[in-house]
Enzyme design. Structure first.
Site, short mmCIF file in Angstrom:
data_model
loop_
_atom_site.label_atom_id
_atom_site.label_comp_id
_atom_site.label_asym_id
_atom_site.label_seq_id
_atom_site.Cartn_x
_atom_site.Cartn_y
_atom_site.Cartn_z
N ASN A 26 5.46 -12.87 53.06
CA ASN A 26 4.68 -11.67 53.35
C ASN A 26 4.24 -11.56 54.81
O ASN A 26 4.09 -12.57 55.51
CB ASN A 26 3.40 -11.66 52.49
N GLU A 42 -0.14 -18.68 42.49
CA GLU A 42 0.17 -17.78 43.62
C GLU A 42 1.40 -18.32 44.33
O GLU A 42 1.42 -19.46 44.78
CB GLU A 42 -1.02 -17.70 44.58
N ASP A 92 5.99 -19.45 41.36
CA ASP A 92 6.24 -18.14 40.77
C ASP A 92 5.59 -18.09 39.39
O ASP A 92 5.65 -19.06 38.62
CB ASP A 92 7.75 -17.91 40.65
N GLY A 93 4.95 -16.97 39.05
CA GLY A 93 4.20 -16.88 37.81
C GLY A 93 5.04 -17.12 36.58
O GLY A 93 4.64 -17.85 35.66
N ASP A 102 -1.51 -10.08 37.66
CA ASP A 102 -1.81 -9.24 38.83
C ASP A 102 -0.76 -9.53 39.89
O ASP A 102 -1.05 -10.04 40.97
CB ASP A 102 -3.21 -9.56 39.35
#
Length: 536
Positions: free
Chosen positions: A250, A334, A359-360, A377
């Site tokens: 990001n 996260e 990774d979720g 989320d």
């Protein structure tokens, strides 16, 4: 034209190697340059790859024709110099060009704004230098092949050099240069490599003065690019940022005022996380999401309430839960470790909340534990990962919920248009969970969804509100309870095989843009340019 250095085939292979490496580095740099403005979705990647393939194809055609018509190596290396300077200029002017293109198109385009603006920005910024680099391979074939006897071997070595360079140009920016020094400096590094390659050629070739002067001129231009383009600021109109930087995943910015701290991964569209400095209702979706803790338990348990947060971000949900509830066992997941670092530094992430960098979905696959509440989320900038929007994913969540457990999902951008992304997500969840309720967050675009196998989840919430003595909690839970609507799922189901989340998300973004543009158009119509300037 005799150039002694061209007799050394190793130098020709190096030229091919660095050209291939630079093409891939520019492609990855392009994705990072565009992501803060247009997202990092598969759609944006498609635009980048498609644009670059167009540039390379045209470059191959032009380079092949010029190699037959005018096989002058000086012209080839001159083209590489121009490509290097252009790449060096991208961090200097790129963000201004992107904003300028966006400002022009936002009033002219009603649909698919991000797609069109991203494509135009790609064409303007990247087509020309990559077109020039696309001329390298056919030109080098002309200079490398001495006879038909070894032509296949030489061409194979050139292609291998290009491929190996491309491989290195893929890994170095992603794992080394961008996380370490940022996107802007990454462009400058690879522009400098190309420039050095060309300087070696021109210095060794004993060219005349008119050609030799391009060497110091190119060096001066590159140094100017380094001086003006080394900053990694994308939100260049903001001067009050606590932090601005990049991670593997990001673009990140943190800013604050007297009341709150904000995390954003996108310059143009919204924020990803808000932390309120003082205890109290946030007015955001976190308040509504906390109702899931009551839904999962009619009466308080002796054992801690187990909560799993997929997409922990800056940890605001965990913080709010711990401010108002005791006896909690919270785990955050996260994928971006840099965000977790920022959460600790700027957002006062509770020390007793462990955060797993993973990774979720992969995390759920790796564990056997069950939870009372699972918070999903997982929005990444303005998109949602497809692998966390499918029936298979929500079935995996269900498998990790306790008997009366509740999944709560933040639906980031609601819409009343039939067949929007939230309809797809809700229908998909409805194919797994029998009990689904939604609540729209007052004053915001979020919609919170609660799903469970427990038909008494709303009754649990109502009973808990009646017993609650904390005024803040009664207010927050009351807002959630008042907005609850039972959801009757349809057949818009997404699977691992088919989950068009990027296209569906873009549709809602188009709606948001149209609404915003219409607002500014009304201001312009009523008050003229002066009215718009007053808003700015």
């Amino acid at each position: 034209m005799e150039r002694p250095i061209l007799k050394n085939k190793i130098y020709l292979y190096l030229t091919e190697f660095f050209a291939g490496m630079s093409v891939m580095a520019v492609e990855l740099g392009a994705s990072r340059l565009l992501a803060p403005y247009f997202s990092s979705s598969q759609i944006v990647w498609t635009i980048i790859i498609g644009t670059i393939m167009i540039a390379m194809a045209l470059g191959n055609l032009y380079g092949g024709r010029m190699a037959d018509k005018d096989p002058n190596p000086d012209k080839l290396y001159k083209r590489i110099v121009i490509a290097a300077i252009w790449i060096g200029l991208i961090p200097v002017v790129g963000k201004y060009i992107i904003i300028g293109i966006s400002a022009l198109l936002i009033f002219a385009v009603s649909n698919h704004f991000l797609v069109i603006a991203g494509f135009v920005a790609c064409m303007v910024l990247f087509v020309f230098p990559l077109f020039l680099l696309g001329t390298v391979t056919p030109s080098l074939v002309k200079f490398s092949v001495d006879s038909l006897d070894d032509s296949g071997s030489v061409v194979g070595k050139l292609n291998a050099s290009n491929t190996i360079g491309s491989i290195i140009g893929t890994f170095v920016p992603t794992f080394i240069s961008i996380p370490a020094v940022g996107t802007a400096v990454t462009f400058l590094i690879f522009a400098g490599i190309l420039l050095v390659l060309c300087i070696v050629y021109f210095v060794s070739s004993k060219i005349n003065f008119s050609q030799a002067k391009r060497v110091p001129i190119s060096i001066v231009l590159f140094l100017v690019c380094c001086l003006l383009g080394h900053s990694n600021s994308f939100a260049f109109w903001q001067t009050n940022l606590n932090y601005e930087g990049e991670s593997i995943y990001n673009y990140l910015q943190v800013y604050e005022d007297d009341k709150q701290v904000t995390l954003s991964t996108n310059v143009l569209f919204g924020v990803q996380s808000v932390y309120q400095k003082e205890k109290g209702p946030t007015g955001l979706y976190y308040d509504y999401a906390m109702a899931s803790l009551y839904m999962a338990n009619e009466e308080a348990k002796d054992t801690p309430l187990k909560i799993l947060i997929l997409g922990n971000g800056s940890g605001t949900f965990a913080t709010q839960c711990e401010r108002y509830f005791d006896n909690l066992d919270i785990t955050g997941v996260e994928i971006d470790g840099k965000i977790t670092d920022l959460a600790t530094k700027y957002f006062e992430l509770p020390e007793d909340v462990p955060v797993v960098t993973y990774d979720g979905r992969a995390y759920l696959n790796a564990i056997d534990e069950k939870y009372d509440v699972i918070m999903v989320d997982a929005y990444q900038d303005i998109t949602i990962p497809f692998q966390m929007s499918s029936k298979e994913f929500f079935q995996l969540v269900a498998d990790h919920l306790d008997e009366n457990g509740v999944m709560v999902v933040n639906l980031n951008m609601r819409s009343d248009t039939p067949g929007n992304i939230n309809d797809y997500l809700s229908d998909t969840i409805g194919s797994v969970f029998p009990c689904i309720y939604t609540a729209d967050v007052s004053g915001w675009s979020n919609r919170v969804l609660y799903a469970s196998f427990n038909s008494e989840m709303v009754a649990n919430l109502e009973g808990a509100i009646n017993r609650e003595t904390d005024s803040d909690l009664r207010y927050m839970m009351g807002k959630s309870y008042e907005g609850l609507q039972a959801y009757n799922p349809g057949d818009l189901i997404m699977t691992d095989d088919k989950a068009p989340v990027e296209l569906l998300g873009m549709q809602i973004i188009d709606e948001i843009i149209v609404d915003e543009v219409n607002y500014y158009k009304r201001i312009y119509k009523d008050k003229g340019l002066s009215g718009l300037l007053e808003l700015i």
